[in-house]
Design a protein around this motif. Sequence first.
Motif, PDB file in Angstrom:
ATOM      1  N   GLN A  10      -8.474  22.999  50.277  1.00 63.53           N
ATOM      2  CA  GLN A  10      -8.404  21.675  49.661  1.00 63.53           C
ATOM      3  C   GLN A  10      -6.952  21.174  49.714  1.00 63.53           C
ATOM      4  N   TRP A  11      -6.341  20.936  48.530  1.00 65.70           N
ATOM      5  CA  TRP A  11      -4.933  20.480  48.521  1.00 65.70           C
ATOM      6  C   TRP A  11      -4.032  21.493  47.814  1.00 65.70           C
ATOM      7  N   GLY A  12      -4.383  22.754  47.889  1.00 62.96           N
ATOM      8  CA  GLY A  12      -3.517  23.789  47.329  1.00 62.96           C
ATOM      9  C   GLY A  12      -3.944  24.229  45.944  1.00 62.96           C
ATOM     10  N   ASP A  13      -3.363  25.338  45.506  1.00 63.01           N
ATOM     11  CA  ASP A  13      -3.599  25.901  44.173  1.00 63.01           C
ATOM     12  C   ASP A  13      -5.052  26.288  43.951  1.00 63.01           C
ATOM     13  N   GLU A  14      -5.725  26.706  44.997  1.00 63.77           N
ATOM     14  CA  GLU A  14      -7.138  27.066  44.883  1.00 63.77           C
ATOM     15  C   GLU A  14      -7.326  28.444  44.261  1.00 63.77           C
ATOM     16  N   GLY A  15      -6.250  29.254  44.289  1.00 58.81           N
ATOM     17  CA  GLY A  15      -6.374  30.633  43.819  1.00 58.81           C
ATOM     18  C   GLY A  15      -6.177  31.622  44.965  1.00 58.81           C
ATOM     19  N   LYS A  16      -5.383  31.209  45.956  1.00 61.27           N
ATOM     20  CA  LYS A  16      -5.148  32.078  47.123  1.00 61.27           C
ATOM     21  C   LYS A  16      -4.450  33.356  46.711  1.00 61.27           C
ATOM     22  N   GLY A  17      -3.498  33.236  45.759  1.00 61.74           N
ATOM     23  CA  GLY A  17      -2.744  34.413  45.314  1.00 61.74           C
ATOM     24  C   GLY A  17      -3.677  35.452  44.726  1.00 61.74           C
ATOM     25  N   HIS A  37       9.113  28.301  49.307  1.00 64.10           N
ATOM     26  CA  HIS A  37       8.928  28.407  47.857  1.00 64.10           C
ATOM     27  C   HIS A  37       8.385  27.111  47.255  1.00 64.10           C
ATOM     28  N   ASN A  38       7.769  26.285  48.112  1.00 63.34           N
ATOM     29  CA  ASN A  38       6.913  25.215  47.589  1.00 63.34           C
ATOM     30  C   ASN A  38       5.607  25.814  47.053  1.00 63.34           C
ATOM     31  N   ALA A  39       5.273  27.018  47.511  1.00 58.29           N
ATOM     32  CA  ALA A  39       4.066  27.700  47.043  1.00 58.29           C
ATOM     33  C   ALA A  39       4.285  28.276  45.651  1.00 58.29           C
ATOM     34  N   GLY A 126       5.956  12.845  46.875  1.00 61.31           N
ATOM     35  CA  GLY A 126       5.761  13.778  45.764  1.00 61.31           C
ATOM     36  C   GLY A 126       5.951  15.212  46.219  1.00 61.31           C
ATOM     37  N   THR A 127       6.972  15.448  47.040  1.00 63.57           N
ATOM     38  CA  THR A 127       7.225  16.817  47.514  1.00 63.57           C
ATOM     39  C   THR A 127       7.682  17.693  46.344  1.00 63.57           C
ATOM     40  N   THR A 128       7.780  18.971  46.608  1.00 58.81           N
ATOM     41  CA  THR A 128       8.246  19.900  45.579  1.00 58.81           C
ATOM     42  C   THR A 128       9.784  19.905  45.505  1.00 58.81           C
ATOM     43  N   GLY A 131      13.221  21.532  49.734  1.00 53.09           N
ATOM     44  CA  GLY A 131      13.928  21.536  51.025  1.00 53.09           C
ATOM     45  C   GLY A 131      13.048  21.981  52.174  1.00 53.09           C
ATOM     46  N   ILE A 132      11.746  22.018  51.940  1.00 54.82           N
ATOM     47  CA  ILE A 132      10.821  22.536  52.965  1.00 54.82           C
ATOM     48  C   ILE A 132      10.818  21.637  54.209  1.00 54.82           C
ATOM     49  N   GLY A 133      10.569  20.335  54.007  1.00 56.74           N
ATOM     50  CA  GLY A 133      10.492  19.407  55.138  1.00 56.74           C
ATOM     51  C   GLY A 133      11.790  19.391  55.948  1.00 56.74           C
ATOM     52  N   ALA A 223      -0.234  29.724  52.451  1.00 55.29           N
ATOM     53  CA  ALA A 223       0.221  28.926  51.307  1.00 55.29           C
ATOM     54  C   ALA A 223      -0.260  27.501  51.595  1.00 55.29           C
ATOM     55  N   GLN A 224      -0.127  26.602  50.590  1.00 54.70           N
ATOM     56  CA  GLN A 224      -0.616  25.227  50.722  1.00 54.70           C
ATOM     57  C   GLN A 224      -2.104  25.251  51.161  1.00 54.70           C
ATOM     58  N   ALA A 225      -2.500  24.296  52.002  1.00 56.58           N
ATOM     59  CA  ALA A 225      -3.935  24.212  52.254  1.00 56.58           C
ATOM     60  C   ALA A 225      -4.255  23.314  53.443  1.00 56.58           C
ATOM     61  N   TYR A 237       1.022  12.501  53.719  1.00 61.70           N
ATOM     62  CA  TYR A 237       1.015  13.201  52.420  1.00 61.70           C
ATOM     63  C   TYR A 237       0.627  14.658  52.632  1.00 61.70           C
ATOM     64  N   VAL A 238       1.467  15.367  53.328  1.00 63.13           N
ATOM     65  CA  VAL A 238       1.203  16.745  53.725  1.00 63.13           C
ATOM     66  C   VAL A 238       2.496  17.545  53.585  1.00 63.13           C
ATOM     67  N   THR A 239       2.400  18.825  53.830  1.00 61.05           N
ATOM     68  CA  THR A 239       3.615  19.632  53.896  1.00 61.05           C
ATOM     69  C   THR A 239       4.042  19.716  55.365  1.00 61.05           C
ATOM     70  N   SER A 240       5.149  20.386  55.652  1.00 58.72           N
ATOM     71  CA  SER A 240       5.686  20.334  57.018  1.00 58.72           C
ATOM     72  C   SER A 240       5.359  21.561  57.854  1.00 58.72           C
TER      73      SER A 240
HETATM   74  P1  IMO Z   1       0.281  26.575  46.966  1.00 56.29           P
HETATM   75  O1  IMO Z   1       0.567  27.584  48.041  1.00 56.29           O
HETATM   76  C1  IMO Z   1      -0.149  22.369  45.901  1.00 56.29           C
HETATM   77  C2  IMO Z   1       2.367  19.522  48.082  1.00 56.29           C
HETATM   78  C3  IMO Z   1       3.399  18.774  47.286  1.00 56.29           C
HETATM   79  C4  IMO Z   1       3.437  17.462  48.060  1.00 56.29           C
HETATM   80  C5  IMO Z   1       3.265  17.925  49.508  1.00 56.29           C
HETATM   81  C6  IMO Z   1       4.568  18.060  50.282  1.00 56.29           C
HETATM   82  O2  IMO Z   1       0.693  27.000  45.611  1.00 56.29           O
HETATM   83  O3  IMO Z   1      -1.139  26.103  47.055  1.00 56.29           O
HETATM   84  P2  IMO Z   1       6.506  19.896  50.218  1.00 56.29           P
HETATM   85  O4  IMO Z   1       7.435  20.304  49.110  1.00 56.29           O
HETATM   86  O5  IMO Z   1       5.695  21.014  50.769  1.00 56.29           O
HETATM   87  O6  IMO Z   1       7.214  19.114  51.294  1.00 56.29           O
HETATM   88  O7  IMO Z   1       5.505  18.837  49.520  1.00 56.29           O
HETATM   89  O8  IMO Z   1       2.616  19.185  49.429  1.00 56.29           O
HETATM   90  N1  IMO Z   1       2.423  21.002  47.972  1.00 56.29           N
HETATM   91  C7  IMO Z   1       1.561  21.734  47.271  1.00 56.29           C
HETATM   92  N2  IMO Z   1       0.551  21.368  46.457  1.00 56.29           N
HETATM   93  N3  IMO Z   1       0.089  23.684  46.124  1.00 56.29           N
HETATM   94  C8  IMO Z   1       1.081  24.060  46.961  1.00 56.29           C
HETATM   95  O9  IMO Z   1       1.270  25.341  47.327  1.00 56.29           O
HETATM   96  C9  IMO Z   1       1.896  23.077  47.536  1.00 56.29           C
HETATM   97  N4  IMO Z   1       2.968  23.107  48.364  1.00 56.29           N
HETATM   98  C10 IMO Z   1       3.272  21.832  48.619  1.00 56.29           C
HETATM   99  O10 IMO Z   1       2.997  18.586  45.953  1.00 56.29           O
HETATM  100  O11 IMO Z   1       2.322  16.684  47.736  1.00 56.29           O
END
Ligand code: IMO
Length: 426
Positions: A10-17, A37-39, A126-128, A131-133, A223-225, A237-240
Motif C-alpha cells: 500500500q503506502w507503507g507502515d503495513e507491518g513489514k518489520g 532511515h525514512n523507514a 510531505g517527505t520524511t 535526505g533520501i531523495g 521498506a516503503q511500499a 508522491y513517492v519515495t526515490s
Molecule cells: P516504512 O518502511 C510510510 C513517504 C513519505 C512521503 C514519501 C516520500 O516504514 O513503510 P521520502 O522521505 O521517502 O522522500 O518521502 O514517502 N514515506 C513513507 N511512508 N512509511 C514509510 O516507510 C515511508 N517512507 C517514506 O511520508 O510521503
Amino acid sequence: MGATVIVGTQWGDEGKGKFTDLLARDMTAVVRFQGGHNAGHTIVVEGESFALQLVPSGVLYPHITPVIGNGVVVDPGVLLRETAMLESKGVDTSKLRVSGNAHMIFPYHQSLDALQERHLGKNKLGTTKRGIGPSYADKSMRTGLRIQDLLDEKIFRQKLEVVLHQLNPVMARVYNKLGFDLEEITETFMNEYRPKIEPMVTDTISLVHEELEAGHEILLEGAQATFLDLDHGTYPYVTSSNPTAGGACVGSGVGPMYIDRVVGVAKAYITRVGAGPFPTELFDDVGDHIVDVGHEYGTNTGRRRRPGWFDCVMMRYARRVNSMTELAITKLDVLDDLDTIKVCVAYEHDGKRITDFPYHQSVLHNVTPVYEELPGWKTDLTGVTDRSELPMAAADYLSFVEEQCGVPVRLVGVGPGRKQVLDFAA
Ligand code: IMO
Ligand code: GDP
Ligand code: MG
C-alpha cells in the motif's frame, strides 16, 4: 531454497518489520535492499518495542546476519545511533554488515530535502526530510559518495570537494543559505564514523550468494511500499527508490531466479503519510476510530497517518508488479469494533467501472471507489491464536479479500506482538 521478498503493498507502515521478524526465524540472513532511515519498522517482543530505521528487522535473532544492501542509502550517524540503541537494549549487532556500494546520506542531503519541500509550498510531497531523495539524486547523477569511500580519506575528500564545489553556490544563490564545509564533514566522517563503520563494510554480494549456494533461505526486507515506488507508485508522491520486488534483486544483488516467495504485506485497511492521491481515504469518525485504535502515527516522524478502506484495485496492481505469491494481512484487530466494513472492489470514472489501477494520474485523482459492505465481527481478536477461532465474519472478510485480489492470504496479524499472528498454512 532461495530468497523470500517482503514488500509493502500500500503506502507503507503495513507491518513489514513485524513479518520480517517473524519469517526471519527460519532464515540465515535478512537484507534491506532500498530506502534508508525514512523507514520505521516496529517489532514488539514480549511487550518491548523496537523501532528500526536502517538495521534489518532480523537483528533480534542471534542466528541472523543482518545486511544493509547496495540499494540502501545510509546516514552513518543514524546507523551508529541505532546500533548503540540496540546494544543498550541487549541486542548484539556485531553481525551487521553493510555493502561498500551503498550510497551515503550527508548533512547537505537532509538540508536540501527540507529546502526543496519548503520551495514546493502547497505542492510539497510531505517527505520524511531524511535526505533520501537528494542522496538518490546524487547516485543517479554519479556524484554520490559510497560507503567504500569512507575507507580512503583521499578519495573521500576528492569526491566531496567536487560535490561542494557545485552545491555551495546553489545553497547561497538559490536558497540564501550558508554552504557546507569540506573540513567539518571530513572530520566527522573520518574520525567519528569511519572507525565504527569500517568493520561492518563487506562484499555483501559474496555474502548473500554464499548463503544461497549453501542452500540457506534468506529474506529480502522491503521498506516503503508499492505505491511509494518511484516507477509504480503515485508519482511524484513517492519515495526515490524501488520498494517493489524487482528492486529487491537490484538492491541486494540476488538475481530473479533465486526468488521463490514474495510476501505482500497489507493492512486490513490503508494508511498513508504525506501528500498524494488516496481514493478510499476516510475523513469521518470511522477514520478517526481507525487512527485511534490502530495508533496510526508515524514510527519515525510522529505524523498522523491518513486512514482509508482496503482497496482491492490497488492490491491487484501490487500482486502483478511484485509477482506476489501470498498476502500477509495485518491489524485485522483494529477493525474489531466496527459494525460494518467497506472494501473497495472497483473505481468509477466518467460513468465507467475500472478494475485495473489507472496509470493516468488525473484519472486516479477523480475516481469514486465502488464498495462492498461486509458485516463486522464485533469480537476482540487480539487473543485469537488459530484460524479456527476466528469469528465467521472475520473469516469471510479475509476470504473476500483473497478472492477479489487473486492472491492467497497466508498470514494474519491480530496484534502488534510477535505471537499475535495466525498462520493459515500451518
Ligand atoms: P516504512 O518502511 C510510510 C513517504 C513519505 C512521503 C514519501 C516520500 O516504514 O513503510 P521520502 O522521505 O521517502 O522522500 O518521502 O514517502 N514515506 C513513507 N511512508 N512509511 C514509510 O516507510 C515511508 N517512507 C517514506 O511520508 O510521503
Ligand atoms: P512497517 O513500516 O511496515 O514495518 O510498519 P510500522 O512498524 O511502521 O507500522 C506498523 C504498526 O502496527 C507498528 O506499530 C506495529 O507494531 C503494529 N502492528 C503490526 N502488526 C499489527 C497487528 O496485526 N495488529 C496491531 N494492532 N498492530 C500491529
Ligand atoms: Mg513504518
